[in-house]
Motif scaffolding. Structure first.
Motif, mmCIF file in Angstrom:
data_model
loop_
_atom_site.group_PDB
_atom_site.id
_atom_site.type_symbol
_atom_site.label_atom_id
_atom_site.label_comp_id
_atom_site.label_asym_id
_atom_site.label_seq_id
_atom_site.Cartn_x
_atom_site.Cartn_y
_atom_site.Cartn_z
ATOM 1 N N ALA A 1 0.788 -1.290 -0.051
ATOM 2 C CA ALA A 1 -0.075 -0.163 0.087
ATOM 3 C C ALA A 1 0.814 1.023 -0.037
ATOM 4 N N ARG B 1 2.972 2.558 -2.356
ATOM 5 C CA ARG B 1 3.295 2.871 -3.778
ATOM 6 C C ARG B 1 2.222 2.612 -4.784
ATOM 7 N N GLY B 2 2.445 3.440 -6.106
ATOM 8 C CA GLY B 2 1.420 2.909 -7.154
ATOM 9 C C GLY B 2 0.055 2.342 -6.981
ATOM 10 N N SER C 1 3.322 -3.607 4.230
ATOM 11 C CA SER C 1 4.520 -3.697 3.128
ATOM 12 C C SER C 1 5.723 -3.625 3.944
ATOM 13 N N PHE D 1 5.171 -6.115 6.614
ATOM 14 C CA PHE D 1 5.050 -7.456 6.219
ATOM 15 C C PHE D 1 5.863 -7.591 4.989
ATOM 16 N N ALA E 1 0.649 -6.502 -3.458
ATOM 17 C CA ALA E 1 2.176 -6.433 -3.567
ATOM 18 C C ALA E 1 2.677 -7.255 -4.584
ATOM 19 N N GLY E 2 3.721 -7.022 -5.324
ATOM 20 C CA GLY E 2 4.446 -7.788 -6.041
ATOM 21 C C GLY E 2 5.614 -7.101 -6.822
ATOM 22 N N ILE F 1 -4.243 -8.918 -7.340
ATOM 23 C CA ILE F 1 -4.064 -8.052 -8.455
ATOM 24 C C ILE F 1 -3.205 -8.932 -9.522
ATOM 25 N N SER F 2 -3.695 -9.266 -10.436
ATOM 26 C CA SER F 2 -3.215 -9.853 -11.536
ATOM 27 C C SER F 2 -2.696 -9.116 -12.993
ATOM 28 N N SER F 3 -2.452 -9.808 -13.979
ATOM 29 C CA SER F 3 -1.752 -8.988 -14.896
ATOM 30 C C SER F 3 -2.102 -9.686 -16.353
ATOM 31 N N TYR G 1 7.766 -13.589 -13.921
ATOM 32 C CA TYR G 1 6.265 -12.663 -13.821
ATOM 33 C C TYR G 1 5.326 -13.444 -14.177
ATOM 34 N N LEU H 1 0.396 0.606 -16.006
ATOM 35 C CA LEU H 1 0.390 1.711 -14.927
ATOM 36 C C LEU H 1 1.792 2.462 -15.138
ATOM 37 N N THR I 1 4.061 3.324 -12.974
ATOM 38 C CA THR I 1 4.547 2.936 -11.585
ATOM 39 C C THR I 1 6.140 2.545 -11.727
HETATM 40 N N1 LIG Z 1 2.636 -1.401 -13.102
HETATM 41 C C1 LIG Z 1 1.975 -2.066 -14.065
HETATM 42 O O1 LIG Z 1 1.900 -1.820 -15.369
HETATM 43 C C2 LIG Z 1 1.170 -3.338 -13.625
HETATM 44 C C3 LIG Z 1 0.423 -4.044 -14.504
HETATM 45 C C4 LIG Z 1 -0.145 -5.200 -14.248
HETATM 46 C C5 LIG Z 1 -0.424 -5.643 -12.879
HETATM 47 N N2 LIG Z 1 0.491 -4.900 -12.068
HETATM 48 C C6 LIG Z 1 0.591 -5.703 -10.780
HETATM 49 O O2 LIG Z 1 0.070 -4.597 -9.817
HETATM 50 C C7 LIG Z 1 0.557 -4.732 -8.355
HETATM 51 C C8 LIG Z 1 1.159 -3.408 -8.021
HETATM 52 O O3 LIG Z 1 2.215 -2.901 -8.890
HETATM 53 P P1 LIG Z 1 2.627 -1.526 -9.174
HETATM 54 O O4 LIG Z 1 2.909 -1.277 -10.335
HETATM 55 O O5 LIG Z 1 1.877 -0.474 -8.088
HETATM 56 O O6 LIG Z 1 4.047 -1.752 -8.326
HETATM 57 P P2 LIG Z 1 5.041 -0.830 -7.569
HETATM 58 O O7 LIG Z 1 4.951 0.609 -7.651
HETATM 59 O O8 LIG Z 1 6.634 -1.325 -7.774
HETATM 60 O O9 LIG Z 1 4.717 -1.087 -5.971
HETATM 61 C C9 LIG Z 1 4.851 -2.435 -5.365
HETATM 62 C C10 LIG Z 1 4.452 -2.469 -4.221
HETATM 63 O O10 LIG Z 1 4.647 -3.854 -3.561
HETATM 64 C C11 LIG Z 1 5.280 -3.736 -2.552
HETATM 65 N N3 LIG Z 1 6.470 -4.750 -2.194
HETATM 66 C C12 LIG Z 1 7.429 -5.013 -3.123
HETATM 67 N N4 LIG Z 1 8.130 -6.020 -2.734
HETATM 68 C C13 LIG Z 1 7.540 -6.486 -1.300
HETATM 69 C C14 LIG Z 1 7.939 -7.401 -0.477
HETATM 70 N N5 LIG Z 1 8.776 -8.139 -0.536
HETATM 71 N N6 LIG Z 1 6.970 -7.401 0.415
HETATM 72 C C15 LIG Z 1 5.886 -6.478 0.721
HETATM 73 N N7 LIG Z 1 5.442 -5.902 0.093
HETATM 74 C C16 LIG Z 1 6.570 -5.541 -0.934
HETATM 75 C C17 LIG Z 1 5.938 -2.414 -2.470
HETATM 76 O O11 LIG Z 1 5.915 -2.045 -0.978
HETATM 77 P P3 LIG Z 1 7.271 -1.625 -0.203
HETATM 78 O O12 LIG Z 1 8.535 -1.358 -1.305
HETATM 79 O O13 LIG Z 1 7.147 -0.433 0.614
HETATM 80 O O14 LIG Z 1 7.518 -2.962 0.521
HETATM 81 C C18 LIG Z 1 4.777 -1.600 -3.072
HETATM 82 O O15 LIG Z 1 3.880 -0.914 -2.147
HETATM 83 C C19 LIG Z 1 1.567 -5.693 -8.415
HETATM 84 O O16 LIG Z 1 1.014 -7.069 -8.101
HETATM 85 C C20 LIG Z 1 1.943 -5.732 -10.357
HETATM 86 O O17 LIG Z 1 2.410 -6.868 -10.480
HETATM 87 C C21 LIG Z 1 1.149 -3.862 -12.190
#
Ligand SMILES: NC(=O)c1ccc[n+]([C@@H]2O[C@H](COP(=O)([O-])OP(=O)(O)OC[C@H]3O[C@@H](n4cnc5c(N)ncnc54)[C@H](OP(=O)(O)O)[C@@H]3O)[C@@H](O)[C@H]2O)c1
Length: 266
Positions: free
Chosen positions: A17, A19-20, A43, A69, A106-107, A159-161, A174, A205, A207
Motif C-alpha cells: 500500500a 506506492r503505485g 508492506s 510485512f 504487492a508484487g 492483483i493480476s496482470s 512474472y 500503469l 509506476t
Molecule cells: N505497473 C503495471 O503496469 C502493472 C500491470 C499489471 C499488474 N500490475 C500489478 O499490480 C501490483 C502493483 O504494482 P505497481 O505497479 O503498483 O508496483 P510498485 O509501484 O512497484 O509497488 C509495488 C508494491 O509492492 C510492495 N512490495 C514489493 N516487494 C515487497 C515485499 N517483499 N514485501 C511486501 N511488499 C512488497 C511495495 O512496497 P514496499 O516497497 O514498501 O515494501 C509496493 O508498495 C503488482 O502486483 C503488479 O504485478 C502492475
C-alpha cells in the motif's frame, strides 16, 4: 442481485500500500467504505505506510493501521500474529465487521531474464517467496481469521496482470507467478462456496514497476513498447484503474475465480 462490495462495513487488508496501485486502492477504498471500516496496510516500509495512514485518517470515521510485512522473508511467529496484532491495536474483533476484504496487490517484476538464462536459484527463490509464498500464506491466514460464521462475506482480490494469461518474452518468472496467483483463486473458488474471489488485471500503469520494465526488459520489442508508452504518457492512471476495480465490485456480478481486465467491458 448482490450488494455492492464497498457498501458494507469492512475490514480491508491491502498489501503493497506504499506506492503505485496499492496506495491508490488504499486511499480510494477508504473514501468509499462506510463508517467504522478499518484498513490494514502492509508492506516493508513502515514510514511510507504511515504517511498513507495519516491521509486516510483525515476522514475521521475510518480507521487505518500499518504493519510491516515483507512477503519475501517473514518469520513464521511474526507472520502468525500479523493480522491479529493489527486488530488488537485497533481494538476490534472480526465480528464487528460485516465483511472482510483481502487485496493481494504487492508484487515484484525482476529478475527479468529469458528462460535460457534463468539459472540463479537464490534470485528465483526470493522472487517466488515474495510473489507466491507470502501471498498464499496471507490468504490462508485471512480465511482462518475471518470465518464466514462471523460475518456476511469475505472477498479476496488478486492483483493480476495480462502476463497471467499471455506469455511475455523475457518475463517468464512474472508470467508464471501471475498465472499461479490466478489459479490460487480459482482453486479457492472451487473449495469455498462462500468466498468471493476476483483476479483483476489493472492495465499498464506508470509506476516504479513499469519504470523498471522499461529499463531492464531483455526482449527489445517489449522494452521499446514500455519506453514509448512512458514517453507518450499513454499508460493507465492508477486512480482510473482503481475506479474500474471499484465499478466491478459495485456491480458485484463477476464469476468467482474469474480474470477481469481493466480493458474489459463492465
Ligand atoms: N505497473 C503495471 O503496469 C502493472 C500491470 C499489471 C499488474 N500490475 C500489478 O499490480 C501490483 C502493483 O504494482 P505497481 O505497479 O503498483 O508496483 P510498485 O509501484 O512497484 O509497488 C509495488 C508494491 O509492492 C510492495 N512490495 C514489493 N516487494 C515487497 C515485499 N517483499 N514485501 C511486501 N511488499 C512488497 C511495495 O512496497 P514496499 O516497497 O514498501 O515494501 C509496493 O508498495 C503488482 O502486483 C503488479 O504485478 C502492475
Amino acid at each position: 442481485m448482490a450488494a455492492p462490495v464497498l457498501s458494507k462495513k469492512s475490514v480491508c487488508i491491502v498489501t503493497g500500500a506504499t506506492r503505485g496501485l496499492g496506495r491508490s486502492i488504499a486511499l480510494m477504498f477508504s473514501k468509499k467504505l462506510p463508517p467504522g471500516s478499518l484498513l490494514i496496510l502492509l508492506s516493508r516500509n513502515i514510514d511510507l505506510l504511515n504517511e498513507v495512514v495519516s491521509v486516510i485518517q483525515q476522514r475521521v470515521e475510518i480507521r487505518a493501521i500499518a504493519a510491516v510485512f515483507d512477503q519475501g522473508s517473514c518469520n513464521q511467529d511474526t507472520f502468525n500474529n500479523l493480522i491479529t496484532d493489527c486488530m488488537t491495536k485497533a481494538e476490534v474483533t472480526p465480528n464487528v465487521f460485516e465483511q472482510a476484504i483481502l487485496i493481494n496487490n504487492a508484487g515484484t517484476l525482476e529478475p527479468l531474464e529469458f528462460m535460457r538464462d534463468l539459472d540463479n536459484i537464490a534470485d528465483m527463490s526470493i522472487f517466488f517467496q515474495t510473489n507466491l509464498v507470502g501471498c498464499i500464506a496471507l490468504t490462508a491466514k485471512f480465511l482462518q481469521l475471518f470465518k464466514s460464521s462471523l460475518m456476511d462475506s469475505r472477498i479476496i482480490i488478486n492483483i493480476s496482470s495480462l502476463a497471467a494469461v499471455s506469455p511475455m518474452k523475457s518475463w517468464a518468472l512474472y508470467c508464471m507467478a501471475k498465472a499461479a496467483r490466478d489459479m490460487m483463486l480459482k482453486v479457492l473458488a472451487s473449495e469455498e462456496e462462500n468466498v468471493r474471489t476476483l483476479n483483476y488485471a489493472p492495465g499498464p500503469l506508470p509506476t516504479d514497476m513499469v519504470n523498471s520494465a522499461s529499463k531492464n526488459t531483455k526482449d527489445s520489442d517489449l522494452k521499446k513498447w514500455f519506453e514509448e508508452q512512458l514517453a507518450k504518457k499513454t499508460l493507465v492512471d492508477c486512480d482510473d484503474s482503481t475506479r474500474k476495480l471499484m465499478a466491478v465490485l459495485d456491480k458485484n456480478a463477476f464469476e468467482n475465480g474469474s480474470h477481469v481486465d481493466y480493458f474489459d467491458e463492465l
